[in-house]
Design a protein around this motif. Structure first.
Motif, mmCIF file in Angstrom:
data_model
loop_
_atom_site.group_PDB
_atom_site.id
_atom_site.type_symbol
_atom_site.label_atom_id
_atom_site.label_comp_id
_atom_site.label_asym_id
_atom_site.label_seq_id
_atom_site.Cartn_x
_atom_site.Cartn_y
_atom_site.Cartn_z
ATOM 1 N N GLY A 1 6.162 2.376 0.367
ATOM 2 C CA GLY A 1 4.982 2.601 1.204
ATOM 3 C C GLY A 1 4.971 4.034 1.722
ATOM 4 O O GLY A 1 5.961 4.759 1.639
ATOM 5 N N ARG B 1 5.994 -1.707 3.143
ATOM 6 C CA ARG B 1 6.574 -2.255 1.907
ATOM 7 C C ARG B 1 7.389 -1.165 1.212
ATOM 8 O O ARG B 1 7.260 0.011 1.545
ATOM 9 N N ASP C 1 0.963 -1.147 3.559
ATOM 10 C CA ASP C 1 1.131 -0.169 2.474
ATOM 11 C C ASP C 1 1.237 1.252 3.027
ATOM 12 O O ASP C 1 1.848 2.124 2.413
ATOM 13 N N GLY D 1 7.676 -5.223 5.808
ATOM 14 C CA GLY D 1 6.868 -5.029 4.604
ATOM 15 C C GLY D 1 5.414 -5.439 4.733
ATOM 16 O O GLY D 1 4.778 -5.783 3.727
ATOM 17 N N SER D 2 4.851 -5.389 5.952
ATOM 18 C CA SER D 2 3.477 -5.886 6.148
ATOM 19 C C SER D 2 2.392 -4.892 5.732
ATOM 20 O O SER D 2 1.230 -5.267 5.619
#
Ligand code: SAM
Length: 219
Positions: A138, A135, A110, A107-108
């Motif tokens: 995303g 994320r 977008d 989840g680092s």
């Protein structure tokens, strides 16, 4: 990457391009050659600054443009020589790494971008890794070459259905597929692959649904 001439290529292919630069090679990419395509891709991103990972960033032309628009861009590439050129362009967040095992936590980001790099990758692994570092909800953006564009033998021409299938299997919903004719100063959208040079995919990570309970309701 499309070819301008016959060239043997080989294992040191990107080291050679990194050392010489695209201009002095027999190859090019559309995102290096076409400022209009860089602007077009940037316009597909939300205007608000996003955390963007570019997998196979090469010499960083697109990433510089996105950084100038205030996106927080990390460029990842297998080739140290390509990254050196990207660094020379002023990019700070550059990582030598492999699409098969992205060195980032879940989840680092977008947005994950694959600009003209998927032909070098194992799609199921690369897209699964992209889904992991994105994320929830995303976006994944990918550009590749239309069927009629002649490319180096090292660049696999996946069928469009195969690309869409690998995206779906990795947990994405394909939201858009567009056919582009990318010239230096203009990008034209076409109704089909015929006459196009670049194919664009936008995919959205599916949100994980909570497992439904199999327990019978009381009473
Ligand atoms: C055709 S170039 C595209 C570069 C850039 N995105 C552009 O559009 O100009 C493909 C890039 O993918 C990189 N690459 C190839 N295999 C890779 C892998 N497994 N992981 C990360 N990058 C890889 C190459 O080093 C090269 O810089």
């Amino acid at each position: 990457m499309p070819t301008r001439a016959r060239s043997p290529g080989g294992a040191r292919f990107y080291s050679g391009i990194g050392a010489r630069g695209w201009r002095d090679s027999n190859y090019f990419t559309f995102s290096v050659r076409s400022p209009a395509l860089r602007r077009w891709i940037a316009a597909q991103l939300p205007a608000k600054p996003k955390r963007v990972l570019s997998v196979g960033c090469g010499t960083g032309e697109l990433e510089s443009h996105l950084s100038a628009l205030r996106h927080r861009v990390v460029g990842l590439d297998l080739s140290r020589a390509m990254l050196k050129r990207a660094r020379g362009r002023g990019l700070g967040r550059l990582v030598q790494g492999d699409s098969r095992q992205l060195p980032f936590g879940d989840g680092s980001f977008d947005v994950v971008i694959f600009a003209e790099s998927i032909g070098h990758l194992h799609l199921p692994t690369a897209f699964r890794e992209a889904a992991r570092v994105l994320r929830g909800r995303g976006r994944l953006l990918a550009t590749t070459y239309a069927g009629t564009v002649k490319t180096h033998a090292a660049y696999a021409k996946f069928g469009l259905d195969e690309i869409a299938g690998s995206l779906a299997a990795a947990g994405f919903r394909v939201a858009e597929r567009r056919f582009l004719s990318a010239k230096r100063s203009a990008v034209t959208e076409l109704p089909s692959e015929a006459g196009s040079t670049v194919v664009y995919f936008l995919a959205k990570k599916r949100s994980v649904t909570a497992p439904t309970s199999a327990a019978p309701s009381p009473g």
